[in-house]
Design a protein around this motif. Structure first.
Motif, PDB file in Angstrom:
ATOM      1  N   TYR A 115      52.049-126.920   3.093  1.00 39.06           N
ATOM      2  CA  TYR A 115      52.981-126.448   2.068  1.00 39.06           C
ATOM      3  C   TYR A 115      54.312-126.071   2.715  1.00 39.06           C
ATOM      4  CZ  TYR A 115      49.271-126.240  -1.413  1.00 39.06           C
ATOM      5  OH  TYR A 115      48.254-126.560  -2.289  1.00 39.06           O
ATOM      6  N   GLU A 116      55.384-126.287   1.978  1.00 36.40           N
ATOM      7  CA  GLU A 116      56.712-125.931   2.487  1.00 36.40           C
ATOM      8  C   GLU A 116      56.907-124.425   2.394  1.00 36.40           C
ATOM      9  OE1 GLU A 116      61.434-126.991   1.692  1.00 36.40           O
ATOM     10  OE2 GLU A 116      59.853-128.063   0.609  1.00 36.40           O
ATOM     11  N   LEU A 117      57.324-123.808   3.478  1.00 33.90           N
ATOM     12  CA  LEU A 117      57.527-122.367   3.547  1.00 33.90           C
ATOM     13  C   LEU A 117      59.023-122.058   3.633  1.00 33.90           C
ATOM     14  CD1 LEU A 117      54.830-121.690   6.304  1.00 33.90           C
ATOM     15  CD2 LEU A 117      54.540-121.344   3.842  1.00 33.90           C
ATOM     16  N   ASN A 118      59.439-120.967   2.971  1.00 31.13           N
ATOM     17  CA  ASN A 118      60.844-120.585   3.077  1.00 31.13           C
ATOM     18  C   ASN A 118      61.051-119.744   4.350  1.00 31.13           C
ATOM     19  OD1 ASN A 118      60.220-117.829   2.537  1.00 31.13           O
ATOM     20  ND2 ASN A 118      60.379-118.192   0.317  1.00 31.13           N
ATOM     21  N   ASP A 119      62.283-119.413   4.635  1.00 33.77           N
ATOM     22  CA  ASP A 119      62.606-118.709   5.881  1.00 33.77           C
ATOM     23  C   ASP A 119      61.962-117.321   5.925  1.00 33.77           C
ATOM     24  OD1 ASP A 119      64.081-120.847   6.784  1.00 33.77           O
ATOM     25  OD2 ASP A 119      66.003-120.049   6.051  1.00 33.77           O
ATOM     26  N   VAL A 120      61.904-116.650   4.782  1.00 31.99           N
ATOM     27  CA  VAL A 120      61.288-115.315   4.741  1.00 31.99           C
ATOM     28  C   VAL A 120      59.811-115.400   5.091  1.00 31.99           C
ATOM     29  CG1 VAL A 120      60.715-113.350   3.261  1.00 31.99           C
ATOM     30  CG2 VAL A 120      62.955-114.451   3.064  1.00 31.99           C
ATOM     31  N   GLN A 121      59.123-116.383   4.533  1.00 27.79           N
ATOM     32  CA  GLN A 121      57.697-116.553   4.819  1.00 27.79           C
ATOM     33  C   GLN A 121      57.470-116.890   6.295  1.00 27.79           C
ATOM     34  OE1 GLN A 121      57.065-119.480   1.489  1.00 27.79           O
ATOM     35  NE2 GLN A 121      55.160-118.338   1.262  1.00 27.79           N
ATOM     36  N   LYS A 122      58.278-117.793   6.815  1.00 28.45           N
ATOM     37  CA  LYS A 122      58.110-118.197   8.211  1.00 28.45           C
ATOM     38  C   LYS A 122      58.254-117.003   9.145  1.00 28.45           C
ATOM     39  CE  LYS A 122      59.834-122.931   7.539  1.00 28.45           C
ATOM     40  NZ  LYS A 122      60.955-123.869   7.821  1.00 28.45           N
ATOM     41  N   GLN A 123      59.242-116.156   8.867  1.00 30.43           N
ATOM     42  CA  GLN A 123      59.491-115.002   9.716  1.00 30.43           C
ATOM     43  C   GLN A 123      58.383-113.964   9.581  1.00 30.43           C
ATOM     44  OE1 GLN A 123      63.326-113.219   9.133  1.00 30.43           O
ATOM     45  NE2 GLN A 123      63.020-111.641  10.687  1.00 30.43           N
ATOM     46  N   ALA A 124      57.839-113.817   8.366  1.00 33.04           N
ATOM     47  CA  ALA A 124      56.815-112.792   8.119  1.00 33.04           C
ATOM     48  C   ALA A 124      55.467-113.167   8.706  1.00 33.04           C
ATOM     49  CB  ALA A 124      56.673-112.561   6.611  1.00 33.04           C
TER      50      ALA A 124
END
Length: 238
Positions: A115-124
């Motif tokens: 699934y494609e993750l946004n920048d906030v998700q990737k960092q968290a």
């Protein structure tokens, strides 16, 4: 008849009749009340009654016999894994057991996550765990789950063998499921899945990928499920 303002009347009637059949109030081979009797008893219309009866037919709870009526039959076995209410929706807690295979752990998202993750998700990062669900003591559903690790303090301490994931998120973290997407297809069981579900290698299993959005924009639940449907069909309780 138990219902709320969001439950269609036919669904409330269906749920009520199903519970009575499950409880043995109506036994296999017995007739349900006639359509006219159900209309009077529940204060509703014949189209509503017929829709509720049609739902019972789909699940194998009754058969319609011309000139006789609705006869209670041996119900099929169904799994409610499609439901956002949780897997016990179509099985019943008395027949359902969960075993944690990999305890909850905080980690970075796997490489090549589907699934494609946004920048906030990737960092968290995410919280990952895997579970095996048993129905009548038979391993039936294997599930791997990833949750965005935002506003989930002490989540890894929760006992997800005895408690529902969705209820835990709501009760302790104010995270509620709002909507989601599910993709389902049949695949040949890998060696790993065959071993977990005690199947012969390459037998087909039902595979589901789903993403569930919550009331927190960046907290999304991703689940990957593998289901042995040899004894059970999949049913919908949305």
């Amino acid at each position: 008849m138990g219902k709320n303002q969001h439950t269609p009347l036919y669904k409330a009637l269906f749920n009520n009749l199903k519970k009575q059949i499950d409880a043995g109030h109506y036994k296999i081979g017995e007739l349900l009340p006639s359509e006219n009797e159900l209309c009077k008893e529940y204060g509703t219309t014949r189209p509503t009654v017929r829709q509720a009866l049609s739902e019972l037919i789909k699940l194998g709870y009754i058969n319609r016999k011309h000139g006789k009526g609705s006869i209670v039959s041996e119900p099929k076995n169904g799994l409610g894994i499609l439901s956002i209410k949780g897997s016990t929706a179509g099985v019943g807690k008395n027949n359902f057991m969960t075993k944690i295979l990999e305890k909850s752990v905080k980690m970075a998202w796997p490489e090549n996550f589907p699934y494609e993750l946004n920048d906030v998700q990737k960092q968290a990062g995410c919280i990952y765990f895997s579970r095996l669900r048993y129905v009548n003591n038979a391993p039936t559903v294997y599930e791997e789950t990833y949750i965005t690790d935002i506003d989930l303090p002490r989540f890894v301490s929760h006992n997800l063998e005895k408690n529902s994931l969705f209820e835990t998120l709501t009760k302790y973290h104010n995270i509620e499921i709002k909507e989601g997407e599910q993709k389902i297809w049949a695949i040949s069981a890998s060696q790993k899945i065959s071993k977990i579900l005690t199947l012969k290698k390459n037998l087909p299993v039902l595979h589901m990928k789903r993403s569930l959005k919550t009331n927190h924009n960046d907290v999304i639940i991703y689940s990957f499920l593998y289901c042995n449907t040899e004894e059970y069909f999949i049913q919908d309780y949305f």
